[in-house]
Design a protein around this motif. Sequence first.
Motif, short mmCIF file in Angstrom:
data_model
loop_
_atom_site.label_atom_id
_atom_site.label_comp_id
_atom_site.label_asym_id
_atom_site.label_seq_id
_atom_site.Cartn_x
_atom_site.Cartn_y
_atom_site.Cartn_z
N SER A 144 0.72 -1.19 0.04
CA SER A 144 -0.11 -0.26 -0.05
C SER A 144 0.69 1.32 0.08
N GLY A 145 2.12 1.22 0.03
CA GLY A 145 3.12 2.45 -0.03
C GLY A 145 3.50 2.83 1.31
N PHE A 146 3.29 2.07 2.39
CA PHE A 146 3.60 2.69 3.59
C PHE A 146 4.60 1.82 4.24
N CYS A 147 5.67 2.57 4.97
CA CYS A 147 6.74 2.04 5.77
C CYS A 147 6.29 1.18 6.70
N GLU A 148 6.50 -0.15 6.77
CA GLU A 148 6.05 -1.08 7.86
C GLU A 148 6.96 -1.79 8.43
N MET A 149 7.05 -2.48 9.57
CA MET A 149 7.84 -3.38 10.00
C MET A 149 7.32 -4.99 9.24
N LYS A 150 8.63 -5.51 9.11
CA LYS A 150 8.79 -6.60 8.36
C LYS A 150 7.90 -7.90 9.40
#
Length: 412
Positions: free
Chosen positions: A204-210
Motif C-alpha cells: 500500500s506504499g507505507f513503511c511498515e515493520m517486516k
Amino acid sequence: MNPCEMSELPNVTANNFSGKCNDSYGGNFTHVLDDWKQEQFGGYPVVYPITIYHLYPVIVFGRILHILWYVIGFVGNFISLKIWSLTRMKRLNSSALYLVGITIYDIWYQILHIFFYLKYFWGLPSLGVAGLCQIWMVLNVVPQYANQLLVLGFTIERFISIIVPFKGERFSKRQRAPAVITSITVFVFFLAAPQAYFWRVDSSGFCEMKSGEKILSFYTIWSFATESIIFFVIPVVTLLLNVFVIKEAYNSLNRRENLDMKAQSSSRIHTKGKNYKPATKTLLCISFFRILTNLPVSITYTMQNLEAFSFGRLMPLEEMSSDHQWRNFILYWGARVIIEVIGASHHALSIFIFYASTKQFRNEIGYIFTEVKRFISRSSVRHGRSSATPSDLRYSTSIYMYKVTANHDMHT
C-alpha cells in the motif's frame, strides 16, 4: 523514545493471535493479516484507522500540538544554535559545544518527525519509497540516542571538573568536546543501523515493520536492550551525577567562604567556584526536563508487552468497542498517544530551559531582540521618508501654484 514505535501493533505476532484467530490460518498468518488490513483499513497502517475511528479527539490533539512544537522548535532551536555557537559563549561556558550538538540534533529530529506526522496523524504515505523508508528509520533514532549521550557526556565532564578540579581542567579542554561529540555520533549510528533491517515498504506504499517470528523476536530483543540503556539507565545515571555535582558545588563554596585564606587565593578559587553554578544549573534543568518527558513515554512503550494491552481478535472497526480486549487496547493507545505527543516537547522547548537557567543566554536573547527592534525602526523610518517625499513635493507644488495665481491676480 523512537516515535515510530507508536505506529506498530503491540504484540502483533502469529503467537499473539493464536487462540484468537481461526486455526486454519496456520503458517499463512502474514497473508491473512495483510488481507484484513486491506479490507478493513484500505491498506493504511492499522493503528491509524483505529485511532481515527475510536480516538478522533486524541488524533486532533496530536495534529495541533505537533504543529505547535514545530513552530516553537524551529524558531527556538535556530536561535539557540546561533547563541551557543558564538565564540564568547564558548569562552563563558565550557559545555557550549555540547549544547550546540544537542540543539542540532533537536532540529534534525523535528525535520524527520514531519514524515512521521504526515503518516500517522494524516494517513499520508510519506515514507513509501524503498530505501527512504529504511534510511529514515535509522536517521530518526540517531538524534534521540545522541541527545541522551551528549547530556551524559557534559555531565561527566562537569563531575570530573568539580571532584578532581586540577585533572578536570585537562579533561575539560575545549579541543576534547568535538572529539567526544564525533565519537557519540559514530556510536549512535552503529546502534541505530539495525533499524534498516526491520522495515520495508508494503504493497500500500507505507513503511511498515517486516513480518515473521524471527525478525520480530530479534527486533524485540534489540529494541528492549538498546532503549532500556538509552532511555532508562543513562537518564538515571545523568540525574544522579547532576544531583551530586550541584550538591558538591554548593558545599565547596560554603567551605571556601568559611576558610580564612589569603585574598589572592580566595579570589581565584571563589571565582572558579562561581563558574560551576550557571553551567551546572543548566545541565540539571535539561536533565530533569528530558527525564520527565522521556520516562513516561518509556513506561507506556514497555506496557505494550503486557497481554492486557495487546491486540484483540480480527474484527471490523465498529465491533471493537464491544470487545473487552479491544477496549483495553484502545484505552491504552489513547493514553500512549497523548503521552508521546507531550513527550515530544523536549525537542522544542530547550530554549526556555536555556533562558531560565543561564544569564549569558538571556543577555544574548536581549541583544538579539534589541537588534531586531533597531532593524524594524530603521525600516520604518526609511519607509516613512520614502513615502513622505511625494507628499512633500505635492505640497510644495500647490504652494507654488497658489503664489503664482495670487501674483497674477494682483497684477491684473
